[in-house]
Design a protein around this motif. Structure first.
Motif, PDB file in Angstrom:
ATOM      1  N   GLY A 131       0.885  -1.274  -0.054  1.00 33.41           N
ATOM      2  CA  GLY A 131       0.100   0.066   0.182  1.00 33.41           C
ATOM      3  C   GLY A 131       0.678   1.444   0.002  1.00 33.41           C
ATOM      4  O   GLY A 131       1.667   1.540   1.051  1.00 33.41           O
ATOM      5  N   THR A 132       1.092   1.880  -1.118  1.00 31.37           N
ATOM      6  CA  THR A 132       1.919   2.768  -1.215  1.00 31.37           C
ATOM      7  C   THR A 132       1.512   4.300  -0.572  1.00 31.37           C
ATOM      8  O   THR A 132       2.535   4.850   0.166  1.00 31.37           O
ATOM      9  CB  THR A 132       2.204   3.302  -2.928  1.00 31.37           C
ATOM     10  OG1 THR A 132       0.959   3.589  -3.198  1.00 31.37           O
ATOM     11  CG2 THR A 132       2.749   2.279  -3.443  1.00 31.37           C
ATOM     12  N   LEU A 133       0.160   4.366  -0.371  1.00 35.85           N
ATOM     13  CA  LEU A 133      -0.105   5.531   0.467  1.00 35.85           C
ATOM     14  C   LEU A 133       0.065   5.346   1.925  1.00 35.85           C
ATOM     15  O   LEU A 133       0.471   6.281   2.647  1.00 35.85           O
ATOM     16  CB  LEU A 133      -1.498   5.949   0.394  1.00 35.85           C
ATOM     17  CG  LEU A 133      -2.420   7.032   0.800  1.00 35.85           C
ATOM     18  CD1 LEU A 133      -1.855   8.470  -0.070  1.00 35.85           C
ATOM     19  CD2 LEU A 133      -3.758   6.966   0.693  1.00 35.85           C
ATOM     20  N   TYR A 134      -0.289   4.250   2.299  1.00 29.73           N
ATOM     21  CA  TYR A 134       0.105   3.809   3.712  1.00 29.73           C
ATOM     22  C   TYR A 134       1.602   3.732   4.066  1.00 29.73           C
ATOM     23  O   TYR A 134       2.256   4.248   5.078  1.00 29.73           O
ATOM     24  CB  TYR A 134      -0.679   2.603   4.030  1.00 29.73           C
ATOM     25  CG  TYR A 134      -2.025   2.733   3.805  1.00 29.73           C
ATOM     26  CD1 TYR A 134      -2.784   3.324   4.862  1.00 29.73           C
ATOM     27  CD2 TYR A 134      -2.616   2.307   2.596  1.00 29.73           C
ATOM     28  CE1 TYR A 134      -4.253   3.398   4.885  1.00 29.73           C
ATOM     29  CE2 TYR A 134      -3.942   2.512   2.409  1.00 29.73           C
ATOM     30  CZ  TYR A 134      -4.797   2.999   3.214  1.00 29.73           C
ATOM     31  OH  TYR A 134      -6.112   3.132   3.213  1.00 29.73           O
ATOM     32  N   LEU A 135       2.501   3.118   3.125  1.00 32.72           N
ATOM     33  CA  LEU A 135       3.972   2.973   3.450  1.00 32.72           C
ATOM     34  C   LEU A 135       4.613   4.422   3.469  1.00 32.72           C
ATOM     35  O   LEU A 135       5.409   4.991   4.112  1.00 32.72           O
ATOM     36  CB  LEU A 135       4.492   2.097   2.369  1.00 32.72           C
ATOM     37  CG  LEU A 135       4.084   0.842   2.562  1.00 32.72           C
ATOM     38  CD1 LEU A 135       4.759  -0.193   1.270  1.00 32.72           C
ATOM     39  CD2 LEU A 135       4.839   0.053   3.800  1.00 32.72           C
ATOM     40  N   GLY A 136       3.991   5.314   2.538  1.00 31.35           N
ATOM     41  CA  GLY A 136       4.649   6.764   2.404  1.00 31.35           C
ATOM     42  C   GLY A 136       4.310   7.428   3.667  1.00 31.35           C
ATOM     43  O   GLY A 136       5.012   8.401   4.008  1.00 31.35           O
ATOM     44  N   ALA A 137       3.281   7.331   4.382  1.00 31.15           N
ATOM     45  CA  ALA A 137       2.765   8.045   5.434  1.00 31.15           C
ATOM     46  C   ALA A 137       3.945   7.667   6.589  1.00 31.15           C
ATOM     47  O   ALA A 137       4.179   8.607   7.668  1.00 31.15           O
ATOM     48  CB  ALA A 137       1.588   7.446   6.161  1.00 31.15           C
ATOM     49  N   ILE A 138       4.376   6.493   6.697  1.00 30.55           N
ATOM     50  CA  ILE A 138       5.545   6.460   7.719  1.00 30.55           C
ATOM     51  C   ILE A 138       6.945   6.395   7.340  1.00 30.55           C
ATOM     52  O   ILE A 138       7.626   6.798   8.016  1.00 30.55           O
ATOM     53  CB  ILE A 138       5.370   4.992   8.432  1.00 30.55           C
ATOM     54  CG1 ILE A 138       5.488   3.824   7.282  1.00 30.55           C
ATOM     55  CG2 ILE A 138       3.614   4.615   8.884  1.00 30.55           C
ATOM     56  CD1 ILE A 138       5.457   2.413   7.591  1.00 30.55           C
ATOM     57  N   LEU A 139       6.963   5.994   5.815  1.00 33.21           N
ATOM     58  CA  LEU A 139       8.744   6.039   5.604  1.00 33.21           C
ATOM     59  C   LEU A 139       8.998   7.675   5.057  1.00 33.21           C
ATOM     60  O   LEU A 139      10.123   7.913   5.058  1.00 33.21           O
ATOM     61  CB  LEU A 139       8.710   5.238   4.442  1.00 33.21           C
ATOM     62  CG  LEU A 139       8.755   3.732   4.764  1.00 33.21           C
ATOM     63  CD1 LEU A 139       8.706   2.894   3.392  1.00 33.21           C
ATOM     64  CD2 LEU A 139       9.675   3.382   5.934  1.00 33.21           C
TER      65      LEU A 139
END
Length: 301
Positions: free
Chosen positions: A99-107
């Motif tokens: 999930g790119t949107l979700y991974l982007g939120a943490i990374l």
């Protein structure tokens, strides 16, 4: 706190690798699959089985009703809570998903932005999607380049932020900060034709396991095109099949095609991510890849 991240496009076997790695290093898996959050999307989201989850603790699976919603900020807050809890138990947090949107939120961090404006959103939703995307290309070309032309949710949010702040969301997002953890990120990729074959095989397996009946039951429980879970690949296509708009062969072909398109978009996003250690998993099984990652983690200690 060290946190292991296993990312990659759909269909490469991230979940299986995460489970095998957890067994080797004493880990617990935090799902970053954007559809595993929803209860009822068992076959469509290809969730780890109950038996697998009994062997290895999993988090953020089946936490939202099928008609509910879950956003990147909620995911970031949940990860912020779960990582210390897992670490305090003497276990290793393993975040796995595509999930790119979700991974982007943490990374990368997340821009919270102004609160949602229901009236403004309603006006945007009443306009043709092509018109909204053209407007986004005009006011924020950088965001338009990253957002798929059919992703109404993100297009509307980008336009909403611009209207409220006068600044492009792409510029504001650059000011975001990642979570303050020591992320060790591994990316899984596969030779193109083998990857396409794996996606086709997975779709055939899901159809054989009862994907159509699962979606039929979810529709009976109230799932409609208005809901976030409806945008899951395999759901809207099956709605079209149930409505008599597609034959079975057309349904299968469309799910395969749309899944492959998603995988390509995910890969494009992941290639922009820094500090990813890429592993070619072509012709390799999950146990071999997990052992390779475990060995690399030991070398970092």
């Amino acid at each position: 706190m060290r946190v292991v991240v296993i990312l990659g496009p759909t269909g490469v076997g991230k979940s299986a690798v995460a489970v095998e790695l957890a067994l080797r290093i004493g880990g617990e898996v935090i799902s970053a699959d954007s559809r595993a959050f929803f209860r009822g999307l068992d076959i469509v989201a290809d969730k780890p089985s109950v038996q697998v989850r009994e062997r290895v603790p999993h988090h953020l699976i089946d936490i939202i009703e099928i008609t509910g919603s879950y956003d990147a900020m909620a995911f970031r807050e949940d990860v912020s809570r779960l990582v210390p809890e897992i670490t305090e138990r003497g276990r290793v947090p393993i975040i796995a998903g595509g999930g790119t949107l979700y991974l982007g939120a943490i990374l990368r961090g997340i821009f919270t932005g102004p609160s949602a404006d229901p009236e403004f959103r309603a006006r945007l939703h009443a306009r043709p999607l092509s018109e909204l995307y053209a407007e986004l290309e005009r006011v924020d070309p950088a965001a338009a380049a990253r957002i798929h032309p059919n992703d109404r949710l993100r297009i509307v949010r980008a336009l909403e932020v611009y209207a409220a702040t006068g600044r492009p969301i792409s510029a504001l997002q650059q000011e975001a900060e990642p979570l303050p953890f020591d992320f060790t990120v591994f990316g899984l990729r596969m030779e193109r034709e083998q990857h396409r074959g794996a996606i086709t095989a997975r779709v055939d397996r899901m159809l054989g396991e009862g994907l159509i009946d699962e979606v039929r039951r979810l529709r009976e429980r109230g799932l409609t095109p208005r809901h976030q879970a409806y945008r899951t690949i395999g759901v809207r296509e099956t709605f079209a099949y149930l409505n008599g708009e597609l034959s079975y062969d057309e349904l299968r072909a469309r799910i395969v095609r749309n899944t492959w398109s998603l995988a390509r978009r995910q890969l494009a996003w992941f290639r922009r991510e820094r500090n990813v250690q890429w592993l070619d998993i072509t012709d390799k099984d999950a146990k071999f890849i997990a052992s390779t990652i475990a060995a690399q983690l030991r070398s970092f200690s």
